[in-house]
Design a protein around this motif. Structure first.
Motif, mmCIF file in Angstrom:
data_model
loop_
_atom_site.group_PDB
_atom_site.id
_atom_site.type_symbol
_atom_site.label_atom_id
_atom_site.label_comp_id
_atom_site.label_asym_id
_atom_site.label_seq_id
_atom_site.Cartn_x
_atom_site.Cartn_y
_atom_site.Cartn_z
ATOM 1 N N ALA A 154 45.181 73.879 33.803
ATOM 2 C CA ALA A 154 45.076 73.650 32.419
ATOM 3 C C ALA A 154 46.229 72.652 31.885
ATOM 4 C CB ALA A 154 45.050 74.850 31.853
ATOM 5 N N PHE A 155 45.977 71.297 32.141
ATOM 6 C CA PHE A 155 47.005 70.371 31.750
ATOM 7 C C PHE A 155 47.084 70.241 30.396
ATOM 8 C CE2 PHE A 155 46.049 69.050 36.197
ATOM 9 C CZ PHE A 155 47.249 69.592 36.764
ATOM 10 N N THR A 156 48.364 70.016 29.776
ATOM 11 C CA THR A 156 48.663 69.633 28.336
ATOM 12 C C THR A 156 49.195 68.459 28.323
ATOM 13 O OG1 THR A 156 48.888 71.965 27.635
ATOM 14 C CG2 THR A 156 49.819 70.244 26.345
ATOM 15 N N PHE A 157 48.564 67.386 27.780
ATOM 16 C CA PHE A 157 48.984 66.125 27.633
ATOM 17 C C PHE A 157 49.998 66.024 26.252
ATOM 18 C CE2 PHE A 157 44.825 65.035 29.452
ATOM 19 C CZ PHE A 157 45.244 64.259 30.560
ATOM 20 N N GLU A 161 46.495 59.873 21.990
ATOM 21 C CA GLU A 161 46.130 58.879 21.365
ATOM 22 C C GLU A 161 45.537 57.531 22.050
ATOM 23 O OE1 GLU A 161 49.862 57.547 19.112
ATOM 24 O OE2 GLU A 161 50.103 59.347 18.084
ATOM 25 N N GLY A 162 44.612 56.907 21.248
ATOM 26 C CA GLY A 162 43.723 55.815 21.762
ATOM 27 C C GLY A 162 42.397 56.258 22.372
ATOM 28 N N ILE A 163 42.313 57.441 22.966
ATOM 29 C CA ILE A 163 41.120 57.647 23.791
ATOM 30 C C ILE A 163 39.836 57.599 22.970
ATOM 31 C CG2 ILE A 163 40.096 59.558 25.322
ATOM 32 C CD1 ILE A 163 42.363 58.061 26.508
ATOM 33 N N ALA A 248 41.857 57.104 32.386
ATOM 34 C CA ALA A 248 40.707 57.755 33.015
ATOM 35 C C ALA A 248 40.978 59.167 33.382
ATOM 36 C CB ALA A 248 40.777 56.957 34.557
ATOM 37 N N PHE A 249 42.374 59.459 33.412
ATOM 38 C CA PHE A 249 42.592 60.767 33.624
ATOM 39 C C PHE A 249 42.243 61.708 32.288
ATOM 40 C CE2 PHE A 249 45.862 64.430 34.370
ATOM 41 C CZ PHE A 249 45.125 64.712 35.481
ATOM 42 N N LYS A 250 42.511 61.099 31.086
ATOM 43 C CA LYS A 250 42.214 61.881 30.123
ATOM 44 C C LYS A 250 40.680 61.859 29.792
ATOM 45 C CE LYS A 250 46.864 60.886 27.991
ATOM 46 N NZ LYS A 250 47.231 59.901 26.787
#
Length: 343
Positions: A154-157, A161-163, A248-250
């Motif tokens: 459960a990663f939190t960025f 923005e931008g995706i 890509a990860f997001k």
């Protein structure tokens, strides 16, 4: 199976106060470490975690709320240049006064750094045991102290923005599910046929019409992307050469499913808890397979000829992959998603 982990464990009643994690390898290898290190932070938020890694693979670790500090090393993949630059950084690293070092690289370079830091406790990654890299990472971290490490996805960025702009600009339709195709195995023997991808897409769309298939390939694979896009039309979002590793990860985090050959993008999927089907052929499943109940690895270990490790199939037909038909993979995907929905 237990990995062969060399370690000098931390003997305190509480975990080490300050830890340096080292990983200098490729992007996929670095990403694999993240959910296991995050397990430390989730359980022991007071523990200070620093990462020492290569500049080229640092963007994703820097983008998530996990490490208190990240030291990035230049020199690309030139070990001699890396080593000189690391020595120049030693005064700054000495100032951190680390209680422990987790060496997830385990080569001569990282060994010297670990020795120079003189930490009271350390553990070293096992590079040889026939166990997945993720499991060896978990066992390396557990060897440092008495904690129990889980697969924390459960990663939190820090920012997303931008995706949305990137997706909509390239044809995303609101309300559609995203499925990532990644025909990016580095050699011919590791490639699932392109017509299989498009046939899968057509089968999937019949049952799930509000689906679009995302391509996050490198520019060198534009011919593959063009073929898939031509076959499935506006059901394809072609981001080939348009999305960097962080984007890509997001995007993968937003996806419902990832179907991938053995490459870094496959690791980006399972470490985020996204349903992942890995298509392996000559690759070793025991070393590289995705982890978690949300992952399936279709490989060649049940065949007399596999996993061969060859770049070209001895029989010229990639039979270890072509036997997995689009309809078979579609059924596996439906089962995987149904299971994920009940967990």
């Amino acid at each position: 199976m237990k990995a062969i982990i060399r370690a000098k464990p931390w003997r305190g009643d509480k975990p080490p106060r300050k830890i340096l994690v080292m990983r200098f390898q490729a992007l996929g290898d670095t990403v694999i470490t993240l959910p296991y290190v995050q397990s430390i932070k989730r359980q022991y938020p007071q523990t200070v975690l620093h990462l020492f890694t290569r500049e080229e693979v640092s963007r994703i670790p820097k983008s998530i709320i996990l490490f208190d500090r990240i030291f990035s090393l230049g020199g690309k993949r030139n070990a001699k240049v890396q080593f000189v630059l690391a020595l120049l950084m030693m005064p700054l690293l000495w100032m951190q006064r680390y209680d422990a070092v987790i060496d997830l690289q385990h080569h001569r370079f990282s060994k010297i750094i670990r020795w120079l830091l003189g930490a009271k406790a350390w553990s070293v990654f096992d590079t040889n045991s026939p166990i997945s890299a993720g499991e060896r990472t978990r066992q390396t971290i557990e060897a440092l102290w008495t904690w129990k490490i889980s697969l924390d996805t459960a990663f939190t960025f820090k920012s997303i923005e931008g995706i949305d702009t990137l997706l909509y600009k390239n044809g995303y339709k609101k309300g559609h599910d995203l499925v990532v195709f990644n025909p990016a195995g580095y050699c011919v023997s590791r490639n699932w046929p392109l017509p299989y991808y498009t046939e899968f897409a057509k089968l999937w769309i019949k049952q799930n019409p509000m689906t679009q298939f995302v391509l996050l390939l490198l520019p060198s694979l534009h011919e593959k992307a063009t073929f898939i896009q031509k076959e499935i039309g506006d059901h394809c979002i072609n981001l080939t050469g348009k999305a960097d590793q962080l984007e890509a990860f997001k995007i993968i985090q937003r996806s419902k499913l990832v179907i991938s050959e053995d490459s870094g993008l496959m690791h980006m999927a399972w470490v985020q808890g996204v349903a992942t089907i890995a298509l392996f052929s000559s690759s070793r499943k025991d070393w590289s397979a995705p982890q978690g109940e949300w992952s399936v690895c279709l490989d060649s270990s049940d065949l007399a000829c596999g996993p061969c490790g060859l770049e070209q199939c001895t029989f010229g037909d990639n039979r270890c992959l072509t036997r997995y038909s689009p309809s078979y993979v579609s059924n596996i995907a439906q089962q995987l998603l149904s299971h994920s929905a009940t967990v």
